[in-house]
Design a protein around this motif. Structure first.
Motif, PDB file in Angstrom:
ATOM      1  N   TRP A 113      -6.973   8.577 -11.728  1.00  0.00           N
ATOM      2  CA  TRP A 113      -7.107   9.586 -11.070  1.00  0.00           C
ATOM      3  C   TRP A 113      -7.602  10.880 -12.231  1.00  0.00           C
ATOM      4  O   TRP A 113      -7.931  12.060 -12.022  1.00  0.00           O
ATOM      5  CB  TRP A 113      -6.196  10.470 -10.315  1.00  0.00           C
ATOM      6  CG  TRP A 113      -5.632   9.425  -9.211  1.00  0.00           C
ATOM      7  CD1 TRP A 113      -4.207   9.531  -8.753  1.00  0.00           C
ATOM      8  CD2 TRP A 113      -6.428   8.730  -8.074  1.00  0.00           C
ATOM      9  NE1 TRP A 113      -4.001   8.788  -7.801  1.00  0.00           N
ATOM     10  CE2 TRP A 113      -5.604   7.987  -7.536  1.00  0.00           C
ATOM     11  CE3 TRP A 113      -7.825   8.165  -8.358  1.00  0.00           C
ATOM     12  CZ2 TRP A 113      -5.833   7.159  -6.306  1.00  0.00           C
ATOM     13  CZ3 TRP A 113      -8.095   7.385  -7.250  1.00  0.00           C
ATOM     14  CH2 TRP A 113      -7.058   6.723  -6.412  1.00  0.00           C
ATOM     15  N   PRO A 205      -7.503  11.695  -6.545  1.00  0.00           N
ATOM     16  CA  PRO A 205      -7.536  10.429  -5.829  1.00  0.00           C
ATOM     17  C   PRO A 205      -8.659  10.697  -4.625  1.00  0.00           C
ATOM     18  O   PRO A 205      -9.085  11.612  -4.312  1.00  0.00           O
ATOM     19  CB  PRO A 205      -6.067  10.934  -4.692  1.00  0.00           C
ATOM     20  CG  PRO A 205      -5.244  11.498  -5.767  1.00  0.00           C
ATOM     21  CD  PRO A 205      -6.173  12.416  -6.361  1.00  0.00           C
ATOM     22  N   PHE A 295      -3.736   2.541   0.523  1.00  0.00           N
ATOM     23  CA  PHE A 295      -2.856   2.613  -0.657  1.00  0.00           C
ATOM     24  C   PHE A 295      -1.435   2.537  -0.601  1.00  0.00           C
ATOM     25  O   PHE A 295      -0.654   1.937  -1.372  1.00  0.00           O
ATOM     26  CB  PHE A 295      -3.135   4.032  -1.347  1.00  0.00           C
ATOM     27  CG  PHE A 295      -4.728   4.047  -1.741  1.00  0.00           C
ATOM     28  CD1 PHE A 295      -5.193   3.474  -2.784  1.00  0.00           C
ATOM     29  CD2 PHE A 295      -5.389   5.007  -1.193  1.00  0.00           C
ATOM     30  CE1 PHE A 295      -6.545   3.097  -2.940  1.00  0.00           C
ATOM     31  CE2 PHE A 295      -6.763   4.823  -1.446  1.00  0.00           C
ATOM     32  CZ  PHE A 295      -7.376   4.049  -2.620  1.00  0.00           C
ATOM     33  N   ARG A 296      -0.733   2.805   0.834  1.00  0.00           N
ATOM     34  CA  ARG A 296       0.576   2.803   0.858  1.00  0.00           C
ATOM     35  C   ARG A 296       0.975   1.165   1.020  1.00  0.00           C
ATOM     36  O   ARG A 296       1.987   0.710   0.151  1.00  0.00           O
ATOM     37  CB  ARG A 296       1.009   3.454   2.113  1.00  0.00           C
ATOM     38  CG  ARG A 296       2.361   2.887   2.726  1.00  0.00           C
ATOM     39  CD  ARG A 296       2.528   3.396   4.205  1.00  0.00           C
ATOM     40  NE  ARG A 296       3.565   2.771   4.992  1.00  0.00           N
ATOM     41  CZ  ARG A 296       3.916   2.825   6.259  1.00  0.00           C
ATOM     42  NH1 ARG A 296       3.142   3.744   6.842  1.00  0.00           N
ATOM     43  NH2 ARG A 296       4.693   1.948   6.880  1.00  0.00           N
ATOM     44  N   THR A 299       0.155  -0.543  -2.659  1.00  0.00           N
ATOM     45  CA  THR A 299       1.080  -0.214  -3.675  1.00  0.00           C
ATOM     46  C   THR A 299       2.619  -0.665  -3.478  1.00  0.00           C
ATOM     47  O   THR A 299       3.206  -1.127  -4.316  1.00  0.00           O
ATOM     48  CB  THR A 299       1.369   1.622  -4.133  1.00  0.00           C
ATOM     49  OG1 THR A 299       1.428   2.162  -2.830  1.00  0.00           O
ATOM     50  CG2 THR A 299      -0.136   2.057  -4.673  1.00  0.00           C
ATOM     51  N   SER A 346       1.177   0.717  -9.829  1.00  0.00           N
ATOM     52  CA  SER A 346       1.553   2.244  -9.767  1.00  0.00           C
ATOM     53  C   SER A 346       2.963   2.013 -10.168  1.00  0.00           C
ATOM     54  O   SER A 346       3.572   1.237  -9.514  1.00  0.00           O
ATOM     55  CB  SER A 346       1.469   2.927  -8.475  1.00  0.00           C
ATOM     56  OG  SER A 346       0.103   3.108  -8.219  1.00  0.00           O
ATOM     57  N   ALA A 350       5.265   6.808  -8.375  1.00  0.00           N
ATOM     58  CA  ALA A 350       3.945   6.698  -7.723  1.00  0.00           C
ATOM     59  C   ALA A 350       4.005   6.318  -6.584  1.00  0.00           C
ATOM     60  O   ALA A 350       3.299   6.638  -5.667  1.00  0.00           O
ATOM     61  CB  ALA A 350       2.970   6.566  -8.595  1.00  0.00           C
ATOM     62  N   VAL A 351       4.662   5.053  -6.322  1.00  0.00           N
ATOM     63  CA  VAL A 351       4.616   4.071  -4.946  1.00  0.00           C
ATOM     64  C   VAL A 351       5.255   4.992  -4.160  1.00  0.00           C
ATOM     65  O   VAL A 351       4.825   5.217  -2.928  1.00  0.00           O
ATOM     66  CB  VAL A 351       5.438   2.898  -5.444  1.00  0.00           C
ATOM     67  CG1 VAL A 351       5.652   2.079  -4.072  1.00  0.00           C
ATOM     68  CG2 VAL A 351       4.620   1.975  -6.146  1.00  0.00           C
ATOM     69  N   SER A 353       5.968   8.265  -4.028  1.00  0.00           N
ATOM     70  CA  SER A 353       5.398   9.220  -3.723  1.00  0.00           C
ATOM     71  C   SER A 353       4.196   9.178  -2.540  1.00  0.00           C
ATOM     72  O   SER A 353       3.811   9.623  -1.752  1.00  0.00           O
ATOM     73  CB  SER A 353       4.632   9.982  -5.013  1.00  0.00           C
ATOM     74  OG  SER A 353       3.892  11.323  -4.491  1.00  0.00           O
ATOM     75  N   THR A 354       3.482   7.860  -2.813  1.00  0.00           N
ATOM     76  CA  THR A 354       2.251   7.547  -2.147  1.00  0.00           C
ATOM     77  C   THR A 354       2.672   7.225  -0.769  1.00  0.00           C
ATOM     78  O   THR A 354       1.974   7.647   0.277  1.00  0.00           O
ATOM     79  CB  THR A 354       1.464   6.380  -2.724  1.00  0.00           C
ATOM     80  OG1 THR A 354       1.180   6.563  -3.797  1.00  0.00           O
ATOM     81  CG2 THR A 354       0.615   5.692  -1.679  1.00  0.00           C
ATOM     82  N   ALA A 357       3.857  10.390   1.308  1.00  0.00           N
ATOM     83  CA  ALA A 357       2.697  11.497   1.503  1.00  0.00           C
ATOM     84  C   ALA A 357       1.859  10.665   2.677  1.00  0.00           C
ATOM     85  O   ALA A 357       1.485  11.450   3.647  1.00  0.00           O
ATOM     86  CB  ALA A 357       1.810  11.210   0.422  1.00  0.00           C
ATOM     87  N   ASN A 358       1.903   9.307   2.736  1.00  0.00           N
ATOM     88  CA  ASN A 358       1.258   8.768   4.100  1.00  0.00           C
ATOM     89  C   ASN A 358       2.243   8.881   5.423  1.00  0.00           C
ATOM     90  O   ASN A 358       1.527   9.193   6.439  1.00  0.00           O
ATOM     91  CB  ASN A 358       1.214   7.032   3.789  1.00  0.00           C
ATOM     92  CG  ASN A 358       0.634   6.531   4.863  1.00  0.00           C
ATOM     93  OD1 ASN A 358       1.416   5.915   5.599  1.00  0.00           O
ATOM     94  ND2 ASN A 358      -0.779   6.700   4.999  1.00  0.00           N
TER      95      ASN A 358
END
Length: 364
Positions: A113, A205, A295-296, A299, A346, A350-351, A353-354, A357-358
């Motif tokens: 990113w 992203p 991405f969820r 990762t 990741s 980061a995983v 967090s991804t 967020a999803n």
């Protein structure tokens, strides 16, 4: 149909300990895999299955060759979605060129990113100046994918080995995955012509198909490699408990309830990986659209695979007894190799967090 014959796999396994001991590149493995047609494009599902198998015989060889297979997979994924911008990569890979990643940078936790490398536009292309770490295949690559930042734009391109301005520091001397020879690469105004600039993207992203292709191939193939390491770890654990006997009873450890539970628990964890890794690989091949959940899922699959592999190797070490702690043993080498899974993108933060967020939306 795989080209990984049993004879080829046994030869590759026979060299793995020597590469690790000498901290040397897997030259002979690469030569044999290339001659067998292993570097050629094929479906992501077939590649993932083969990489898992190869990793059970030589983890570092599988991890190193992964980088070439990822780039080939990116080009294939784009072509299947109607984007022919990397068809030249497929042609060059078929002609024998070896592709590697010059993406990771020291201190850059944004990974794709953002970049610390400077991409400077000049007549006919861009120059790239910066430092790349974990450049697997350093002794052998002929094409290196790099990226850098120009203003608010990220520029992706490929250099050839004879391009002036790059150098390797020759500094790979790590705890595990030693045969990958993933040296630090320094770029000093390395020129990439416009014809080899493959993407210019905004910082941050995004769901560009090029980025999706990198994530899908990199994460699923990395996950497959560590699943393969765990496969071999479980095999060695089973062999160890069948071989060991209790002094006071003379009975096999394979009859001990505690060791039976330990082996079974490792197997249960490992059995969960194939449906996740292979299911997602088949979805990539089948052009399934998971939308914002991609991405969820990707990762999460990589994270689950590397964490499970670490757990399985821990159970194997506990099952093997003191002999498993011998530095020259295969199990000890696998234990060192599996630790490299901590450092692949990741990372665990980061995983999570991804995935959050999803499910929950962006953090306010």
């Amino acid at each position: 149909m795989t080209v990984l014959t049993q004879d080829l796999l046994e030869r590759i396994r026979s060299r793995a300990a020597g590469y690790d001991r000498d901290n040397s590149f897997f030259t002979e493995d690469l030569d044999e895999l290339r001659a067998a047609g292993y570097l050629a494009p094929r479906s992501l599902l077939d590649t993932a299955r083969d990489q898992r198998l190869l990793a059970a015989y030589a983890p570092a060889t599988a991890l190193g060759i992964n980088m070439h297979l990822v780039w080939v997979g990116v080009a294939r994924a784009l072509a299947e979605r109607g984007d022919r911008s990397l068809d030249w990569l497929l042609d060059e890979a078929a002609a024998g060129e070896l592709f590697a990643f010059g993406i990771s940078e020291p201190g850059n936790d944004s990974v794709l990113w953002d970049s610390n490398t400077i991409a400077e536009p000049i007549d006919g292309g861009y120059t790239f100046t910066g430092t790349k770490v974990f450049t697997s295949l350093t002794p052998a690559w002929t094409r290196l994918g790099v990226f850098g930042r120009h203003g608010d734009t990220l520029v992706h391109g490929f250099i050839t080995r004879d391009t002036p301005g790059w150098r390797s520091l020759g500094d790979w001397d790590m705890l595990g995955m030693r045969a990958t020879q993933s040296h630090t690469t320094v770029l000093d105004a390395v020129f990439v012509p416009t014809s080899r600039i493959v993407r210019t993207l905004p910082i941050g992203p995004n769901a560009d198909p090029f980025v999706f292709g990198i994530f899908a191939n990199f994460l699923l193939l990395i996950g497959s490699v560590y699943a393969g390491v765990a496969d071999r770890g479980l095999e060695l654990a089973v062999e160890a408990v069948k071989r060991r006997t209790a002094m006071h009873t003379g009975s096999s450890y394979a009859q001990n309830p505690d060791f039976r539970w330990r082996i079974a628990d490792a197997a249960i964890a490992l059995d969960s990986l194939a449906p996740q890794l292979e299911g997602l690989a088949a979805d990539v091949d089948g052009l399934v659209d998971h939308g914002a959940s991609w991405f969820r899922k990707l990762t999460g699959a990589r994270y689950r695979s590397t964490e499970t592999a670490r757990y399985v190797l821990d159970q194997a070490m506990r099952s093997a007894g003191g002999g498993g702690f011998r530095a020259t043993g295969e199990l000890a080498r696998l234990q060192r190799d599996v630790l490299a899974g901590l450092y692949h993108p990741s990372n665990s933060e980061a995983v999570h967090s991804t995935v959050a967020a999803n499910l929950l939306g962006a953090l306010e």
